[in-house]
Design an enzyme around this catalytic site. Sequence first.
Site, PDB file in Angstrom:
ATOM      1  N   HIS A 162      -1.552   2.001  37.912  1.00  0.00           N
ATOM      2  CA  HIS A 162      -2.436   1.949  39.705  1.00  0.00           C
ATOM      3  C   HIS A 162      -3.735   1.306  40.029  1.00  0.00           C
ATOM      4  O   HIS A 162      -3.968   1.859  41.405  1.00  0.00           O
ATOM      5  CB  HIS A 162      -2.808   3.366  39.185  1.00  0.00           C
ATOM      6  CG  HIS A 162      -1.518   4.684  38.933  1.00  0.00           C
ATOM      7  ND1 HIS A 162      -1.277   5.832  39.882  1.00  0.00           N
ATOM      8  CD2 HIS A 162      -0.054   4.379  37.538  1.00  0.00           C
ATOM      9  CE1 HIS A 162      -0.355   6.052  39.036  1.00  0.00           C
ATOM     10  NE2 HIS A 162      -0.359   5.622  37.842  1.00  0.00           N
ATOM     11  N   ASP A 370      -9.783  -0.631  45.727  1.00  0.00           N
ATOM     12  CA  ASP A 370      -9.159   0.189  45.406  1.00  0.00           C
ATOM     13  C   ASP A 370      -7.763  -0.570  45.189  1.00  0.00           C
ATOM     14  O   ASP A 370      -7.047  -0.211  46.089  1.00  0.00           O
ATOM     15  CB  ASP A 370      -9.705   1.526  45.731  1.00  0.00           C
ATOM     16  CG  ASP A 370      -9.595   2.605  45.361  1.00  0.00           C
ATOM     17  OD1 ASP A 370      -9.110   3.135  44.460  1.00  0.00           O
ATOM     18  OD2 ASP A 370     -10.171   3.264  46.608  1.00  0.00           O
TER      19      ASP A 370
HETATM   20  P1  ADP Z   1      -9.355   7.670  42.533  1.00  0.00           P
HETATM   21  O1  ADP Z   1      -8.011   7.923  41.599  1.00  0.00           O
HETATM   22  O2  ADP Z   1      -9.914   6.261  42.000  1.00  0.00           O
HETATM   23  O3  ADP Z   1     -10.418   8.233  41.627  1.00  0.00           O
HETATM   24  P2  ADP Z   1      -7.926   8.408  44.620  1.00  0.00           P
HETATM   25  O4  ADP Z   1      -9.377   8.575  46.000  1.00  0.00           O
HETATM   26  O5  ADP Z   1      -6.803   7.413  44.243  1.00  0.00           O
HETATM   27  O6  ADP Z   1      -9.457   7.429  43.451  1.00  0.00           O
HETATM   28  O7  ADP Z   1      -7.883   9.516  44.007  1.00  0.00           O
HETATM   29  C1  ADP Z   1      -9.120  10.507  43.965  1.00  0.00           C
HETATM   30  C2  ADP Z   1      -8.385  12.448  43.421  1.00  0.00           C
HETATM   31  O8  ADP Z   1      -9.487  12.578  43.516  1.00  0.00           O
HETATM   32  C3  ADP Z   1      -8.376  12.625  45.071  1.00  0.00           C
HETATM   33  O9  ADP Z   1      -6.894  13.224  44.630  1.00  0.00           O
HETATM   34  C4  ADP Z   1      -9.165  14.068  45.438  1.00  0.00           C
HETATM   35  O10 ADP Z   1      -8.911  14.743  45.957  1.00  0.00           O
HETATM   36  C5  ADP Z   1      -9.097  14.156  43.657  1.00  0.00           C
HETATM   37  N1  ADP Z   1     -11.462  14.420  44.365  1.00  0.00           N
HETATM   38  C6  ADP Z   1     -12.151  13.081  44.524  1.00  0.00           C
HETATM   39  N2  ADP Z   1     -13.330  13.887  44.417  1.00  0.00           N
HETATM   40  C7  ADP Z   1     -12.974  14.964  43.884  1.00  0.00           C
HETATM   41  C8  ADP Z   1     -14.059  16.777  44.371  1.00  0.00           C
HETATM   42  N3  ADP Z   1     -15.330  16.360  44.214  1.00  0.00           N
HETATM   43  N4  ADP Z   1     -13.372  17.910  43.479  1.00  0.00           N
HETATM   44  C9  ADP Z   1     -12.361  17.498  43.268  1.00  0.00           C
HETATM   45  N5  ADP Z   1     -10.908  16.534  43.347  1.00  0.00           N
HETATM   46  C10 ADP Z   1     -11.620  15.310  44.443  1.00  0.00           C
HETATM   47  C1  G6P Z   2      -8.061   6.582  38.507  1.00  0.00           C
HETATM   48  C2  G6P Z   2      -7.557   5.219  37.686  1.00  0.00           C
HETATM   49  C3  G6P Z   2      -6.721   6.491  36.583  1.00  0.00           C
HETATM   50  C4  G6P Z   2      -8.247   7.614  36.132  1.00  0.00           C
HETATM   51  C5  G6P Z   2      -8.799   8.349  37.320  1.00  0.00           C
HETATM   52  C6  G6P Z   2      -9.842   9.294  37.294  1.00  0.00           C
HETATM   53  O1  G6P Z   2      -7.608   6.727  39.547  1.00  0.00           O
HETATM   54  O2  G6P Z   2      -6.505   4.613  37.861  1.00  0.00           O
HETATM   55  O3  G6P Z   2      -6.248   5.955  35.447  1.00  0.00           O
HETATM   56  O4  G6P Z   2      -7.530   8.414  35.302  1.00  0.00           O
HETATM   57  O5  G6P Z   2      -9.140   7.619  37.757  1.00  0.00           O
HETATM   58  O6  G6P Z   2     -10.636   8.311  35.199  1.00  0.00           O
HETATM   59  P1  G6P Z   2     -10.400   9.578  34.091  1.00  0.00           P
HETATM   60  O7  G6P Z   2     -11.760   7.936  33.551  1.00  0.00           O
HETATM   61  O8  G6P Z   2     -11.627  10.263  34.327  1.00  0.00           O
HETATM   62  O9  G6P Z   2      -9.541   9.394  33.620  1.00  0.00           O
END
Ligand code: ADP
Ligand code: G6P
Length: 466
Positions: A162, A370
């Site tokens: 990912h 990202d």
């Molecule tokens: P990452 O996987 O690195 O966190 P992404 O943008 O791909 O970044 O995905 C983040 C996910 O987490 C999204 O589906 C977003 O809606 C969710 N998210 C981010 N901040 C919050 C929050 N404060 N509360 C709930 N969900 C959140």
């Molecule tokens: C990114 C990574 C995921 C991970 C998520 C949240 O999206 O690609 O593998 O699950 O961040 O991070 P965490 O350490 O809380 O699982």
Amino acid sequence: MRQSSLVVVANRLPLDDNVAPDGACEWRRSPGGLAGALRAILQQTPATWVGWGGSIGDARPLPDIGPLRLCPIPLGEEELRGYYEGFANSTLWPLYHDAVEQPVFDRGWWETYRAVNRRFAEATAEVAERGATVWVQDYHLQLVPQLLRELRPDVLIGFFLHVPFPPPELFMQLPRRLELLRGMLGADLVGFQRPQAAHNVAQLAAKLLGARGADDAIILEDRVVRTGAFPVSIDVAEMRSLSARPYVLNQARQLRQDLGSHKRVLLSVDRLDYTKGIEHRLTAYSELLRDGKVKVRDAVMVQVAVPSRERVENYRGLRDRIEREVGRINGEYGRVGQPAIHYLNQPFDRADLAALYQAADVMVVTPLRDGMNLVAKEFVAARRDDTGALVLSEFAGAAAELGDAFLVNPHDVDGLKETLLQALAATPGDLATRMSAMRSYLTTHDIHAWARAYLTELEPARSLSR
Ligand code: ADP
Ligand code: G6P
């Protein structure tokens, strides 16, 4: 042990085991893009999900989520430190994200990472039916494909990363580069967010393992490992239908009122992670306020930053720095009852996120690097009336698909300031053209299309590899 014909293996289960304020245990949706994306597709498919439930020590048995069975993997305190906080999140995560923070190479962590990967592989071998399809996810479990192949040569193995896969010169820094590459190439199909990643892996496989082949197929000893790009997406239909709910529409209206009806609203939603470029963004916004290009009486920024990996050193420092900077900006430019920035350090449920997306004029998504960034896609899916501007980093995987956003290099603070002003000044006609193009793209490129594309590509590997 019940067995499944489809097994997903990811570090996290889709539910997180949390301690509620009253001390009781409660389950909530796991943070981050991976869990949300996979959960959307597995709710309707009979499958087993092997993963960690988020707490330390013994794993509690978990009820099924519809047709989805959960197989929890226990992790002890020391394992969590060496495997999750250490090798996965202090070595691989920064290295894979262009080393925007210095990766730590601690020799002690490797053995734990390998042992935990073996535990995941063994649990998976137990729950996979004969000839099953097993889909391993992300950098935490990069050794699982090869370990599983040794235990269960009958199963079809997919691996999806990912996060970005780094350029060869960065990957070459890893003390355990050979094992990590071999581990991942134990799969029949290795999927990435971007084609460049497959190219990097083909180059490394040739250099380190003497493999032959091209960007879409690597010939390793007697096996063919297919590779390719499969950009992950979101449940577009879910976000669209959420955005049409009366509760969400009301909530969005209320937010606009609370923030000041006449004001332009800039919104950012991130896990609190140094790859997300939050500090660069705050610098840009603060300079716009300083230069008088943006005024607190006309505009307000909302930064949602949900805490993440808080026991990892780099993350603790980041949170402190951001909180200090938000305090400084509000102290300097805010007025009584009118802060320059609203900073929310809390998780939101999906409906409240949809309301926030609808309330914003400009969504600012500016990671330094990202894999994809699903927040950008969620924002687009939530804009039912083709309004709103998306400012998007060129270094997010999503930029390759959402070319109609206001693309920006977040390292260039002057460029970022200009792009924010451009987005604020854009005409409704320009915004509608951009938004409708992005929305129609997402209609056909949702999470179901992603899973279908990947699994369809994985199936022919059955005949190729044996
Ligand atoms: P990452 O996987 O690195 O966190 P992404 O943008 O791909 O970044 O995905 C983040 C996910 O987490 C999204 O589906 C977003 O809606 C969710 N998210 C981010 N901040 C919050 C929050 N404060 N509360 C709930 N969900 C959140
Ligand atoms: C990114 C990574 C995921 C991970 C998520 C949240 O999206 O690609 O593998 O699950 O961040 O991070 P965490 O350490 O809380 O699982």
